[in-house]
Scaffold this active site. Sequence first.
Site, PDB file in Angstrom:
ATOM      1  N   GLY A   6       0.776  -1.238   0.000  1.00 16.39           N
ATOM      2  CA  GLY A   6       0.000   0.000   0.000  1.00 16.39           C
ATOM      3  C   GLY A   6       0.801   1.279   0.000  1.00 16.39           C
ATOM      4  CD  GLU A  64       0.764  -9.424   0.769  1.00 17.53           C
ATOM      5  OE1 GLU A  64      -0.131  -8.666   0.309  1.00 17.53           O
ATOM      6  OE2 GLU A  64       0.516 -10.491   1.338  1.00 17.53           O
ATOM      7  N   PRO A  65       4.892  -5.095  -1.045  1.00 19.71           N
ATOM      8  CG  PRO A  65       7.131  -4.417  -1.230  1.00 19.71           C
ATOM      9  CD  PRO A  65       6.232  -5.407  -0.523  1.00 19.71           C
ATOM     10  CE1 TYR A  73      -8.688   1.991  -9.740  1.00 20.15           C
ATOM     11  CE2 TYR A  73      -6.459   2.269 -10.552  1.00 20.15           C
ATOM     12  CZ  TYR A  73      -7.458   1.458 -10.083  1.00 20.15           C
ATOM     13  OH  TYR A  73      -7.236   0.109  -9.956  1.00 20.15           O
ATOM     14  CB  CYS A 109     -14.114   4.801 -30.428  1.00 16.17           C
ATOM     15  SG  CYS A 109     -13.406   5.152 -32.041  1.00 16.17           S
ATOM     16  CD  GLU A 110     -15.521   3.413 -24.614  1.00 12.78           C
ATOM     17  OE1 GLU A 110     -16.234   4.208 -23.957  1.00 12.78           O
ATOM     18  OE2 GLU A 110     -15.899   2.280 -24.970  1.00 12.78           O
ATOM     19  CE1 TYR A 128      -1.713  -3.122  -9.563  1.00 14.43           C
ATOM     20  CE2 TYR A 128      -0.547  -1.267  -8.604  1.00 14.43           C
ATOM     21  CZ  TYR A 128      -1.063  -2.537  -8.495  1.00 14.43           C
ATOM     22  OH  TYR A 128      -0.911  -3.238  -7.320  1.00 14.43           O
TER      23      TYR A 128
END
Length: 430
Positions: free
Chosen positions: A247, A283-284, A326, A352-353, A381
């Site tokens: 996190g 858990e990075p 996000y 096309c969005e 990500y």
Amino acid sequence: MNLMTNAAPRAEVPTPDAASLDGVDLEYLASRLPTPFHAYSANAIRQRIAMLQAALQGLDAQICFAVKANSNLAILQLMNEAGVGADIVSGGELWRSLRAGIPADRIVFSGVGKSGDEIAEALAAGVSRFNVESHHELLMLDRIASSQRTLAHAAVRINPDVEAGAHEKISTGKAENKFGVSIAEARSWFSSAAGLSHVRLDGLHVHIGSQILELEPFRLALARVAEFWRELVRDGHTINSIDVGGGLGVCYRRGHDRPIEAGAYVAVIREALAGFEGRIVLEPGRYLVAEAGVLMTRVIRVKQGEQRRFLVVDAAMNDLLRPSLYDAWHDIVPVSGPPRAAVTYDIVGPVCETGDTFAVARELPACKAGDLLLVAATGAYGASMGSNYNSRPLLAEVLLDDGRYAVIRRRQSFEEMIAGEQPAGNWQTA
């Protein structure tokens, strides 16, 4: 814990005005590879690992990289070379981690939706621990371990009902989130653990969210876990592992985001878990790789609308989903060029969005078709969330290391994109 014995290596974490990364000239790189593409600094990743390992000295601790952040085999190999394990959430991530050489005893299996087949594969591989998220999963793990005549080590994932302060879609520690169980439910698991024939329930796990920029949520969550650990020990239970999750936030917006230093974060862990004699697992994901990566893209055209001026680039939401998913900020800057007057653009891609938007009302030096832009902090990500939407091939990924570069995933061809598709010729009756 596998600590690096040499001094922390050099690293060139990309800055908004950087024309090079890890000793590689980005304009030259973009002349050799078609844009868009992802590029990662090996030294920036090594530096982040070394910083966290140094902060953990003296603790029995294991860093397990959250593979979902960046699952490229070359990145996982870098992790393995530094003694880092893997935090996985799928059978595919298990396969990748093992293929990259990460030993099974440095792999923990997290995730709320592990299937029976995935559990069986992980047991057969010998992963060190399962972070269990429901009673149904616990019983399934026991049943499958029994069928394999093996013993599974498990930790219960606690949902501490803590507000992490991050975007609601990456918050995982509130009671209304799908992750983990309450301490009350976890207490009942330990009370009946003797009925598990092939699972040793001897660990606790907590992960409250991602991109956290303040210490207080970590402090509060770990305090609740520590209180429960001490209660369990008083009741005669053995706790051999506490997984504190990940996190740690990174800097996406220079001058605005102020990430937590590794030493300050580990100090909170040390304080909360003082006296714990078992293994501490971290858990990075984002923290180790995000700022090591950039997305290189070129301007296709400038389009003047009635109310907005659009900068249309060749990268799109399927290459970097975070801004669309996000409303995430990424610094975007021209790589080079003479000084120019500032212009305000909406920076958009060709998909096309309407949601294919990287930035709204972003001020940049005036741009023209062909200009090279750098989208910063895309090492986490970015490629791992890529897709073929609009039949766009997956991008190339490039690893940079002290002036050298190597393509670690070539740009997908159209033939590769449709390799699994076929005409409906083999009809069968159901």
